[in-house]
Design a protein around this motif. Structure first.
Motif, PDB file in Angstrom:
ATOM      1  N   ALA A 190      14.054  97.974 -26.491  1.00 39.09           N
ATOM      2  CA  ALA A 190      15.421  97.842 -26.156  1.00 39.09           C
ATOM      3  C   ALA A 190      15.294  97.244 -24.508  1.00 39.09           C
ATOM      4  O   ALA A 190      16.284  96.082 -24.236  1.00 39.09           O
ATOM      5  CB  ALA A 190      16.626  98.593 -26.384  1.00 39.09           C
ATOM      6  N   ALA A 191      14.627  98.121 -23.732  1.00 42.14           N
ATOM      7  CA  ALA A 191      14.803  97.587 -22.262  1.00 42.14           C
ATOM      8  C   ALA A 191      14.125  96.311 -22.107  1.00 42.14           C
ATOM      9  O   ALA A 191      14.157  95.466 -21.380  1.00 42.14           O
ATOM     10  CB  ALA A 191      14.039  98.704 -21.542  1.00 42.14           C
ATOM     11  N   VAL A 192      12.911  96.041 -22.879  1.00 46.52           N
ATOM     12  CA  VAL A 192      11.885  94.882 -22.730  1.00 46.52           C
ATOM     13  C   VAL A 192      12.901  93.695 -23.168  1.00 46.52           C
ATOM     14  O   VAL A 192      12.870  92.530 -22.697  1.00 46.52           O
ATOM     15  CB  VAL A 192      10.642  95.057 -23.440  1.00 46.52           C
ATOM     16  CG1 VAL A 192      10.017  93.565 -23.460  1.00 46.52           C
ATOM     17  CG2 VAL A 192       9.978  96.149 -22.878  1.00 46.52           C
ATOM     18  N   LEU A 193      13.469  93.791 -24.224  1.00 43.89           N
ATOM     19  CA  LEU A 193      14.381  92.555 -24.791  1.00 43.89           C
ATOM     20  C   LEU A 193      15.359  92.344 -23.872  1.00 43.89           C
ATOM     21  O   LEU A 193      15.884  91.314 -23.541  1.00 43.89           O
ATOM     22  CB  LEU A 193      15.126  93.220 -26.051  1.00 43.89           C
ATOM     23  CG  LEU A 193      15.913  92.220 -26.825  1.00 43.89           C
ATOM     24  CD1 LEU A 193      15.370  90.918 -27.139  1.00 43.89           C
ATOM     25  CD2 LEU A 193      16.454  92.669 -28.057  1.00 43.89           C
ATOM     26  N   LEU A 194      16.182  93.433 -23.344  1.00 48.44           N
ATOM     27  CA  LEU A 194      17.148  93.100 -22.218  1.00 48.44           C
ATOM     28  C   LEU A 194      16.364  92.346 -20.893  1.00 48.44           C
ATOM     29  O   LEU A 194      17.094  91.572 -20.548  1.00 48.44           O
ATOM     30  CB  LEU A 194      17.498  94.552 -21.925  1.00 48.44           C
ATOM     31  CG  LEU A 194      18.855  94.453 -20.781  1.00 48.44           C
ATOM     32  CD1 LEU A 194      20.136  93.377 -21.356  1.00 48.44           C
ATOM     33  CD2 LEU A 194      19.227  95.631 -20.311  1.00 48.44           C
ATOM     34  N   VAL A 195      15.105  92.941 -20.671  1.00 47.33           N
ATOM     35  CA  VAL A 195      14.715  92.169 -19.285  1.00 47.33           C
ATOM     36  C   VAL A 195      14.479  90.773 -19.770  1.00 47.33           C
ATOM     37  O   VAL A 195      14.370  89.799 -18.915  1.00 47.33           O
ATOM     38  CB  VAL A 195      13.224  93.036 -18.943  1.00 47.33           C
ATOM     39  CG1 VAL A 195      12.444  92.051 -17.899  1.00 47.33           C
ATOM     40  CG2 VAL A 195      13.645  94.179 -18.498  1.00 47.33           C
ATOM     41  N   VAL A 196      13.828  90.742 -21.058  1.00 49.02           N
ATOM     42  CA  VAL A 196      13.604  89.020 -21.394  1.00 49.02           C
ATOM     43  C   VAL A 196      14.923  88.150 -21.395  1.00 49.02           C
ATOM     44  O   VAL A 196      14.643  87.107 -20.865  1.00 49.02           O
ATOM     45  CB  VAL A 196      12.792  89.170 -22.707  1.00 49.02           C
ATOM     46  CG1 VAL A 196      12.740  87.904 -23.357  1.00 49.02           C
ATOM     47  CG2 VAL A 196      11.351  89.777 -22.592  1.00 49.02           C
ATOM     48  N   LEU A 197      15.903  88.688 -21.690  1.00 51.37           N
ATOM     49  CA  LEU A 197      17.004  88.111 -21.811  1.00 51.37           C
ATOM     50  C   LEU A 197      17.823  87.827 -20.245  1.00 51.37           C
ATOM     51  O   LEU A 197      18.125  86.566 -20.063  1.00 51.37           O
ATOM     52  CB  LEU A 197      18.107  88.794 -22.761  1.00 51.37           C
ATOM     53  CG  LEU A 197      17.775  88.759 -24.183  1.00 51.37           C
ATOM     54  CD1 LEU A 197      18.818  89.697 -25.033  1.00 51.37           C
ATOM     55  CD2 LEU A 197      17.754  87.534 -24.970  1.00 51.37           C
ATOM     56  N   VAL A 198      17.517  88.821 -19.467  1.00 52.28           N
ATOM     57  CA  VAL A 198      18.210  88.401 -18.138  1.00 52.28           C
ATOM     58  C   VAL A 198      17.039  87.731 -17.385  1.00 52.28           C
ATOM     59  O   VAL A 198      17.646  87.060 -16.444  1.00 52.28           O
ATOM     60  CB  VAL A 198      18.544  90.019 -17.760  1.00 52.28           C
ATOM     61  CG1 VAL A 198      18.838  89.919 -16.488  1.00 52.28           C
ATOM     62  CG2 VAL A 198      19.776  90.720 -18.505  1.00 52.28           C
ATOM     63  N   VAL A 199      15.813  87.957 -17.337  1.00 48.99           N
ATOM     64  CA  VAL A 199      15.248  87.252 -15.996  1.00 48.99           C
ATOM     65  C   VAL A 199      15.304  85.876 -16.192  1.00 48.99           C
ATOM     66  O   VAL A 199      15.362  85.094 -15.232  1.00 48.99           O
ATOM     67  CB  VAL A 199      13.750  87.881 -16.471  1.00 48.99           C
ATOM     68  CG1 VAL A 199      12.848  86.901 -15.697  1.00 48.99           C
ATOM     69  CG2 VAL A 199      13.449  89.309 -16.017  1.00 48.99           C
ATOM     70  N   ARG A 200      15.149  85.197 -17.481  1.00 46.42           N
ATOM     71  CA  ARG A 200      15.312  83.805 -17.456  1.00 46.42           C
ATOM     72  C   ARG A 200      16.389  83.233 -16.906  1.00 46.42           C
ATOM     73  O   ARG A 200      16.303  82.329 -15.970  1.00 46.42           O
ATOM     74  CB  ARG A 200      15.190  83.366 -19.027  1.00 46.42           C
ATOM     75  CG  ARG A 200      15.122  81.949 -19.161  1.00 46.42           C
ATOM     76  CD  ARG A 200      14.859  81.421 -20.772  1.00 46.42           C
ATOM     77  NE  ARG A 200      14.769  80.202 -21.086  1.00 46.42           N
ATOM     78  CZ  ARG A 200      13.339  79.593 -20.873  1.00 46.42           C
ATOM     79  NH1 ARG A 200      12.198  80.349 -20.861  1.00 46.42           N
ATOM     80  NH2 ARG A 200      13.396  78.353 -21.025  1.00 46.42           N
ATOM     81  N   PRO A 201      17.715  83.581 -17.146  1.00 47.63           N
ATOM     82  CA  PRO A 201      18.835  82.906 -16.204  1.00 47.63           C
ATOM     83  C   PRO A 201      18.762  83.163 -14.673  1.00 47.63           C
ATOM     84  O   PRO A 201      19.329  82.428 -13.951  1.00 47.63           O
ATOM     85  CB  PRO A 201      20.178  83.238 -16.939  1.00 47.63           C
ATOM     86  CG  PRO A 201      19.652  84.689 -17.682  1.00 47.63           C
ATOM     87  CD  PRO A 201      18.299  84.437 -18.126  1.00 47.63           C
ATOM     88  N   LEU A 202      18.177  84.588 -14.366  1.00 52.03           N
ATOM     89  CA  LEU A 202      18.170  84.836 -13.208  1.00 52.03           C
ATOM     90  C   LEU A 202      17.156  83.841 -12.242  1.00 52.03           C
ATOM     91  O   LEU A 202      17.303  83.868 -11.121  1.00 52.03           O
ATOM     92  CB  LEU A 202      17.954  86.533 -12.918  1.00 52.03           C
ATOM     93  CG  LEU A 202      18.904  87.265 -13.565  1.00 52.03           C
ATOM     94  CD1 LEU A 202      18.619  88.845 -13.108  1.00 52.03           C
ATOM     95  CD2 LEU A 202      20.289  86.887 -12.591  1.00 52.03           C
ATOM     96  N   TYR A 203      16.204  83.457 -13.035  1.00 51.77           N
ATOM     97  CA  TYR A 203      15.229  82.635 -12.501  1.00 51.77           C
ATOM     98  C   TYR A 203      15.488  80.955 -12.491  1.00 51.77           C
ATOM     99  O   TYR A 203      15.336  80.392 -11.424  1.00 51.77           O
ATOM    100  CB  TYR A 203      13.850  83.070 -13.271  1.00 51.77           C
ATOM    101  CG  TYR A 203      12.807  81.896 -12.736  1.00 51.77           C
ATOM    102  CD1 TYR A 203      12.040  82.317 -11.530  1.00 51.77           C
ATOM    103  CD2 TYR A 203      12.516  80.706 -13.305  1.00 51.77           C
ATOM    104  CE1 TYR A 203      11.015  81.263 -11.008  1.00 51.77           C
ATOM    105  CE2 TYR A 203      11.468  79.738 -13.011  1.00 51.77           C
ATOM    106  CZ  TYR A 203      10.964  80.244 -11.864  1.00 51.77           C
ATOM    107  OH  TYR A 203       9.563  79.297 -11.351  1.00 51.77           O
TER     108      TYR A 203
END
Length: 575
Positions: A302-315
């Motif tokens: 769940a944590a990795v899925l959240l990171v994957v979803l969030v990092v992209r727009p933040l970048y």
């Protein structure tokens, strides 16, 4: 096992066919259907080695995608593609790695970074299917497809580095950078060599069946040889595909007509199998969750899925804003140089700029030196949410599970996390992306207007070139045959005017038409087709005509040439 794979192939293609018939995104329907079918007791448990899956599926899929890439659009969007395909993959790898190491320290830092490299690269197949259905602008489709062509190379290079570290090798930062440089250089060189050889074969061999067979084999050869030499097999296949696709209009039309349905069928077969295979891995994931650390693994997933979803727009948003700001500064410096007279001084010393108008040169600089196509905030929203994972993530996870240096717990964790991230992004982002596109109201209307203007300009140039062609042929005919009946040229001029929809020109030659020789008309028709093709290619090379529009024009010309050959063959049979 062979029969089981066959059943999976047939079932996945059948589901994909239903999706195409109903106008639904095939990858999502195939994945969901396979997930549901995995609960049925009679559905086989299909297991394929991860390395074998990559070597068999990745080369043809990458090559087919690269064939359709607009080289001009790819070159314009290269800064954005590099940011997403290289730097975003690196950022995602380290962000996921640090989070995974914090939650599950038994992975070790190299193992956690290996997991980050596995889940970092998105797969544009699902996003492309949705984008084509909803009519996304080409500027977005070019960025997404270009990203998916190079991010696999970044991910697999990182995978090799961290796998070597796990095996006990000592690799520093500069060693990793050097490995990446070698992978890029060797991969691109091997791919270009394969592309040049394949293009020369396509130009010299008139049998489209033989050429199609070579085309099917070439991606596997380029991938294997580049990997053997320490390069990136992914970049080798991509470089070969882009080179062959860019030069495809110069080959015989029968080759293009044969290979287009061939690769469409290969794409349907391989993509259907890949997404069905992803869904059918659910029983294996459940068995891996049977361990005592199931809670930690689910938390990690769940944590990795959240990171994957969030990092992209933040970048995506900050880097796009920075690039746009730099472009505005460059443009402002250019305008100041024109106002202060610096441009005139530089133009006098430049052979390339000496005879160009400042406004035309400004537009050229915008095309060549700005950081790709300017994307709006709405465009970036779509790009940020189009991060679905695919076959590379799952296949590399299965390959990592066989690494002897990873313990059983780490192997189970990597497979489970990769599966949940892949399926989670496919379902969460894939099902909501169409709604996002509709809510944002993104359409390709502006591009349609640009295409109409480009087509009008091409038609005007072909009309003038046609008149020059007729005049030159008339002079050539008189020089060869003397003052013979030249009404065949009037007849052909009327036909040319009808094709180009020039009513005035057609009326001018009306009434002067005699029944010309069939062979004379065929010879003139083939010559005129050659002139039109050269004009279309010149406009494409100059960046004035999008390659998608160019392909539509060439398809119509190919149909004309096929009609000429068919009629000629029928006349030969009647004789």
């Amino acid at each position: 096992m062979d029969a089981e794979i066959f059943y999976v192939l047939v079932g996945s293609v059948a589901v994909a066919a239903v999706a195409r018939w109903r106008g639904w995104p095939a990858p999502l329907l195939v994945t969901v259907t396979a997930l549901a079918a995995s609960f049925l007791p009679f559905v086989p448990d299909v297991e394929i080695d991860g390395h074998l899956l990559l070597n068999l599926v990745l080369p043809p899929l990458l090559y087919s995608a690269a064939l359709d890439v607009s080289f001009v659009g790819f070159k314009r969007s290269l800064p954005q593609i590099q940011r997403l395909g290289i730097w975003l993959v690196l950022l995602t790898t380290f962000a996921v790695g640090l989070v995974a190491w914090f939650i599950l320290p038994s992975l070790t830092l190299p193992g956690a970074l290996l997991l980050g490299a596995i889940v970092a690269p998105p797969d544009a197949v699902s996003a492309a299917a949705i984008g084509r259905k909803l009519g996304l602008p080409r500027r977005i489709m070019t960025v997404l497809s270009g990203e998916s062509l190079i991010n696999d190379a970044t991910s697999l290079t990182l995978y090799r580095v961290f796998a070597a570290i796990l095996a006990g090798a000592t690799i520093g930062v500069w060693d990793g950078v050097w490995q990446f440089v070698i992978a890029v250089v060797v991969g691109v060189v091997v791919g270009l060599l394969f592309g040049i050889v394949l293009h020369q074969l396509r130009m010299r061999i008139g049998d489209p069946v033989v050429i199609g067979t070579f085309g099917l084999l070439a991606p596997f050869g380029a991938y294997a040889i580049a990997e053997h030499l320490g390069g990136s097999g992914v970049l080798a296949v991509v470089a070969m595909g882009i080179y062959v696709g860019f030069n495809a209009p110069r080959t015989d039309y029968t080759t293009r007509q044969q290979e287009t349905p061939l690769w469409l069928s290969a794409d349907l077969l391989l993509e259907s199998f890949v997404f069905a295979y992803i869904g059918l891995q659910f029983p294996r994931v459940l068995s891996d969750l049977g361990s005592e650390s199931a809670g930690h693994i689910l938390l990690l997933s769940a944590a990795v899925l959240l990171v994957v979803l969030v990092v992209r727009p933040l970048y995506v948003y900050p880097t796009s804003a920075m690039a746009n700001r730099m472009d505005r500064k460059r443009l402002a410096r250019w305008d100041r140089s024109v106002e202060t007279g610096e441009f005139d001084r530089r133009r006098r010393h430049s052979k390339r700029w000496r005879d160009q108008d400042p406004d035309d040169l400004r537009a050229q600089i915008l095309r060549e030196r700005m950081s790709g196509l300017q994307l709006t905030a709405r465009d970036n929203a779509v790009i940020s949410w189009a991060g679905m994972r695919g076959v590379v993530t799952l296949a590399t996870a299965l390959a990592a599970a066989d690494l002897a240096t990873l313990g059983p717990q780490a192997s189970h964790a990597i497979v489970v996390v990769a599966f949940i991230v892949t399926v989670g992004t496919l379902l969460l982002q894939g099902l909501t992306l169409p709604l996002l596109i509709r809510r944002l109201g993104i359409r390709s209307d502006d591009e349609h207007d640009e295409d109409v203007q480009a087509l009008a300009a091409v038609q005007a140039k072909t009309r003038e070139a046609g008149k020059e062609f007729i005049a030159a042929k008339r002079v050539e005919w008189e020089a060869k045959h003397g003052p013979m009946d030249l009404r065949v040229f009037d007849a052909f001029a009327q036909r040319m005017a009808r094709v180009e929809k020039d009513a005035d020109e057609a009326q001018q030659v009306e009434g002067t038409v005699a029944r010309p020789s069939y062979d004379d008309l065929v010879a003139l028709s083939r010559g005129w087709l050659h002139v039109r093709r050269e004009i279309v290619l010149a406009e494409r090379d100059a960046g004035n005509l999008d390659e998608e529009v160019m392909r539509e024009l060439l398809t119509a010309m190919d149909a004309e040439e096929l009609a000429l050959d068919t009629r000629g063959a029928l006349r030969q049979q009647q004789r």
